[in-house]
Scaffold this motif. Structure first.
Motif, short mmCIF file in Angstrom:
data_model
loop_
_atom_site.label_atom_id
_atom_site.label_comp_id
_atom_site.label_asym_id
_atom_site.label_seq_id
_atom_site.Cartn_x
_atom_site.Cartn_y
_atom_site.Cartn_z
N ALA A 428 23.40 54.10 48.48
CA ALA A 428 23.67 53.22 47.31
C ALA A 428 23.82 51.76 47.85
CB ALA A 428 24.88 53.88 46.63
N PHE A 429 24.98 51.59 48.77
CA PHE A 429 25.17 50.36 49.30
C PHE A 429 23.72 49.59 49.56
CE2 PHE A 429 26.73 47.58 52.83
CZ PHE A 429 27.54 46.78 52.21
N VAL A 430 22.94 50.28 50.57
CA VAL A 430 21.59 49.65 50.98
C VAL A 430 20.85 49.15 49.64
CG1 VAL A 430 19.78 49.94 52.22
CG2 VAL A 430 21.75 50.76 53.24
N ASP A 431 20.85 49.94 48.76
CA ASP A 431 19.90 49.99 47.48
C ASP A 431 20.31 48.77 46.82
OD1 ASP A 431 18.29 52.06 48.23
OD2 ASP A 431 19.26 53.33 47.00
N ALA A 432 21.81 48.71 46.75
CA ALA A 432 22.42 47.58 45.86
C ALA A 432 22.15 46.29 46.47
CB ALA A 432 23.80 47.85 45.52
N LEU A 433 22.37 46.11 47.77
CA LEU A 433 22.05 44.80 48.49
C LEU A 433 20.48 44.44 48.58
CD1 LEU A 433 24.57 45.18 51.41
CD2 LEU A 433 24.63 43.67 49.37
N ALA A 434 19.73 45.62 48.54
CA ALA A 434 18.37 45.23 48.43
C ALA A 434 17.77 44.61 47.08
CB ALA A 434 17.46 46.63 48.74
N ALA A 435 18.49 45.21 46.13
CA ALA A 435 18.28 44.46 44.88
C ALA A 435 18.62 43.08 44.71
CB ALA A 435 18.95 45.44 43.64
N GLU A 480 41.67 35.06 61.94
CA GLU A 480 41.75 33.88 62.66
C GLU A 480 40.51 32.73 62.30
OE1 GLU A 480 44.56 32.66 63.92
OE2 GLU A 480 45.58 34.46 63.13
N ALA A 481 39.56 33.60 62.07
CA ALA A 481 38.21 32.40 61.82
C ALA A 481 38.26 32.09 60.29
CB ALA A 481 36.83 33.11 62.13
N GLY A 482 39.22 32.72 59.61
CA GLY A 482 39.35 32.43 58.12
C GLY A 482 38.56 33.42 57.27
N GLY A 483 38.20 34.47 57.76
CA GLY A 483 37.32 35.48 56.95
C GLY A 483 38.49 36.34 56.42
N VAL A 484 37.83 37.49 55.49
CA VAL A 484 38.64 38.30 54.78
C VAL A 484 38.20 39.83 55.27
CG1 VAL A 484 39.09 39.24 52.52
CG2 VAL A 484 38.18 36.80 52.57
N VAL A 485 39.42 40.46 55.41
CA VAL A 485 39.10 42.04 55.64
C VAL A 485 39.95 42.61 54.46
CG1 VAL A 485 40.05 43.81 57.41
CG2 VAL A 485 39.35 41.31 58.25
N LEU A 486 39.08 43.61 54.05
CA LEU A 486 39.43 44.38 52.88
C LEU A 486 39.33 45.81 53.00
CD1 LEU A 486 37.31 42.00 51.58
CD2 LEU A 486 38.61 42.32 50.03
N THR A 487 40.17 46.88 52.54
CA THR A 487 39.78 48.24 52.35
C THR A 487 39.49 48.38 50.62
OG1 THR A 487 42.27 48.55 51.72
CG2 THR A 487 41.68 48.64 54.18
N LEU A 488 39.28 49.61 50.42
CA LEU A 488 38.78 49.90 49.11
C LEU A 488 40.06 49.47 48.19
CD1 LEU A 488 37.53 53.58 49.81
CD2 LEU A 488 36.13 51.53 49.16
N ASP A 489 41.40 49.20 48.55
CA ASP A 489 42.41 49.00 47.78
C ASP A 489 42.73 47.55 47.68
OD1 ASP A 489 43.15 51.49 47.26
OD2 ASP A 489 44.17 51.80 48.79
N GLY A 490 41.81 46.40 48.74
CA GLY A 490 41.77 45.20 48.37
C GLY A 490 42.16 44.59 49.68
N PRO A 491 42.41 43.41 49.88
CA PRO A 491 42.68 42.66 51.18
C PRO A 491 43.82 43.22 52.20
CG PRO A 491 42.52 41.05 49.48
CD PRO A 491 42.63 42.54 48.68
N VAL A 492 43.81 43.03 53.40
CA VAL A 492 44.69 43.38 54.12
C VAL A 492 45.13 42.28 55.14
CG1 VAL A 492 44.43 45.82 54.10
CG2 VAL A 492 43.28 44.47 56.09
N ASP A 493 46.39 41.92 55.65
CA ASP A 493 46.97 40.94 56.27
C ASP A 493 46.68 41.28 57.74
OD1 ASP A 493 47.51 39.24 54.06
OD2 ASP A 493 49.22 39.97 54.06
N ALA A 519 31.74 49.89 44.48
CA ALA A 519 30.83 50.70 43.88
C ALA A 519 30.09 51.71 44.29
CB ALA A 519 30.21 49.68 42.81
N ALA A 520 29.43 51.28 45.45
CA ALA A 520 28.62 52.12 46.17
C ALA A 520 29.30 53.61 46.80
CB ALA A 520 27.99 51.44 47.51
N VAL A 521 30.72 53.18 47.21
CA VAL A 521 31.63 54.22 47.70
C VAL A 521 31.94 55.20 46.44
CG1 VAL A 521 33.70 54.89 48.80
CG2 VAL A 521 32.14 52.84 49.88
N ALA A 522 32.42 54.45 45.52
CA ALA A 522 32.47 55.53 44.14
C ALA A 522 31.36 56.13 43.55
CB ALA A 522 33.24 54.40 43.26
N GLY A 523 30.23 55.73 43.91
CA GLY A 523 29.09 56.28 43.41
C GLY A 523 28.45 55.65 42.25
N ALA A 524 29.02 54.65 41.80
CA ALA A 524 28.43 53.68 40.57
C ALA A 524 27.88 52.43 41.07
CB ALA A 524 29.53 53.71 39.46
#
Length: 528
Positions: A428-435, A480-493, A519-524
């Protein structure tokens, strides 16, 4: 009975410490050429209790001092010593800097206080070496005391030829000795790299009645640390330094330094060290590139994995002997509040098949928080490094992701499989990104895939499960490059929870990519 596979615990330090015996490794290579007669003489004069030499056998059966299988590194002749006669070997070098016969070394040390330990790598060399030692044994007090060390196969050959031999049992790259090896070889000493020295191993060896010999120890703090843990012998290439450190510690006491270094001091030294290690690993990996058509590629990749991790642990031990480790190959080694995570080869399947997309990662944490992270890419020759609060770099380039919005259209997102299977929601993740006209790539090294986000290559990367051994260094790079790291619950420091799926993203695309992923992980499928 306690065995080396199930060691009993040991607390660091012991009352009434006695300095370990000093073993001069290969003579005195800091002063004279290794494994030469002048090197042996200098080592004995500097106060070594034991002189350790390496022995090989020439084509005509003469035991000579040489570490390598070939004559190339030390003597400029690429032939294997086993294919060269003694007469030809004797012509190499000049003056006293020549390859000596073993019997000449035994004669020189006769009557000296220093004993000799003979290292053998090839069991085929054991007969000539044992014969040479037996011929030099006059039965008098002047006869040199001899012990033997080397591979298990070589020590087995020595034991069969010389039932009363003093044998050292190695802890090699395959892991600790087995109980069967202890019973069969009846060793006096456990012989291990300082990379594998931990308190429990010392206790286990002493419980079995074995001395502990540690190699290679050249610096002051590892010398004091090995002594506090109870090492009985230290092998060194710098006899003078180790002798001075032990004498001073015996005079002034064995206590640790009064002032504990600050986090900034540790991080600065650690980053410098990790940078050097990364470049060493790049050179080593490229030198030992796997040819998938040569056969038994899996075994050669496994050997490379172990060699790199052993090298990394040893290099860190020389600077931070009390730090702990968690490694892909050798597991957990306890330490203080600092812990290093090392994955020697991430992308081993790629390496096995000749695909140039692998990496080595090294991350130092303090009380669970990341301090320094380094990812080495052997095939690009790149070292991406980060230090907490100090940013991320690659060579002279500062890695910094801007906050400008980034569309998914036309972008690339990296991911990795869960072992050899797609992770839940993958299709579902691949399909959603392809769209959204966004492409997905599966390169085969999670560490390097995440690190590319920090380097600005690709807009994001998602992994099925966080493992600090694999991902800690790359996650610190993204932060340290200014990117964002997230789990399914949101950002982590800092780090995601171990085992949790996570996403690393460019800040300008994080929200949209997070929505697609969750959404892909949740199946929607998310709404546009």
């Amino acid at each position: 009975m306690t065995t080396l596979e199930t060691p009993a615990p040991l607390t660091t330090g012991r009352p009434g410490l006695r300095p370990p015996r000093i073993v001069a490794s290969r003579g005195a290579p800091r002063v004279r050429r290794e494994n030469t007669l002048p090197g042996v003489v200098v080592a004995e004069a500097l106060g070594a209790d034991v002189v350790a030499v390496d022995v090989r056998v020439t084509a005509d059966g003469v035991a000579v001092l040489l570490h390598d299988e070939t004559l190339g590194r030390m003597w400029g002749d690429g032939r294997r010593v086993a294919e060269v006669s003694w007469c030809d070997v004797a012509r190499l070098g000049n003056g006293l800097d020549r390859i000596p016969r073993l019997d000449a070394v035994l004669e020189r040390l006769a009557g000296c206080s220093a004993s000799l330990v003979i290292g053998l790598a090839d069991p085929a060399d054991a007969e000539a070496a044992v014969r040479t030692v037996a011929a030099a044994d006059t039965g008098s007090d002047d006869t040199v005391r001899v012990a033997w060390r080397g591979t298990v196969a070589a020590m087995t050959a020595v034991r069969s030829l010389l039932p009363d031999a003093d044998v050292w049992l190695p802890w090699d790259t395959l892991g600790p000795p087995t109980s069967a090896q202890v019973r069969e070889l009846r060793p006096s000493t456990l012989d291990l790299d300082v990379a594998f020295l931990i308190p429990a191993t010392v206790r286990a060896a002493h419980t079995l009645g074995l001395c502990v010999a540690v190699w290679t120890v050249d610096d002051p703090e590892p010398t004091r640390w090995a002594t506090r843990l109870g090492a009985d012998l230290v092998l060194t290439e710098d006899v003078a330094t180790v002798h001075a450190v032990l004498a001073a510690a015996e005079r002034d006491g064995w206590s640790r330094p009064v002032r504990e270094p600050s986090e900034a001091e540790v991080a600065g030294r650690a980053q410098t060290l990790a940078h050097r290690i990364a470049h060493e690993v790049i050179a080593f990996t490229r030198e030992h590139r796997i040819d998938p058509d040569a056969g038994d590629a899996a075994a050669r990749v496994a050997a490379l994995d172990r060699s790199i991790e052993q090298h990394v642990r040893g290099r860190v031990r020389a600077v931070f002997p009390e730090h702990g480790f968690v490694g892909e190959e050798y597991g957990v080694a306890p330490g203080d509040k600092h812990r290093w995570y090392v994955d020697p080869v991430d992308g081993s399947r790629n390496l096995m098949n000749g695909v140039p997309w692998t990496s080595t990662s090294l991350c130092l944490t303090r009380s669970g928080r990341p301090l320094v992270g380094v990812v080495a890419d052997p095939w690009r020759g790149e070292v991406l490094e980060a230090r907490r609060g100090r940013g991320a770099t690659e060579r002279d380039r500062v890695l910094r992701l801007d906050d400008a919005p980034r569309p998914l259209a036309g972008a690339v997102v990296g991911t990795e499989l869960d072992g050899t299977h797609p992770w839940p929601g993958f299709a579902a993740f691949v399909d959603a990104l392809a769209a959204r006209s966004c492409a997905v790539r599966i390169p085969g090294s999670g560490t390097l895939t995440i690190a590319q986000v920090a380097a600005g290559r690709g807009i994001g990367a998602c992994m099925p499960a966080f493992d600090p051994v694999d991902h800690a260094a790359a996650v610190l790079l993204v932060h340290e490059a200014g990117g964002v790291v997230l789990t399914l619950d949101g950002p982590v420091d800092d780090f995601p929870p171990v085992g949790a799926p996570f996403l690393a993203a460019h800040p300008g695309a994080a929200d949209e990519l997070f929505a697609v992923w969750t959404a892909a992980v949740a199946g929607a499928e998310p709404t546009s």
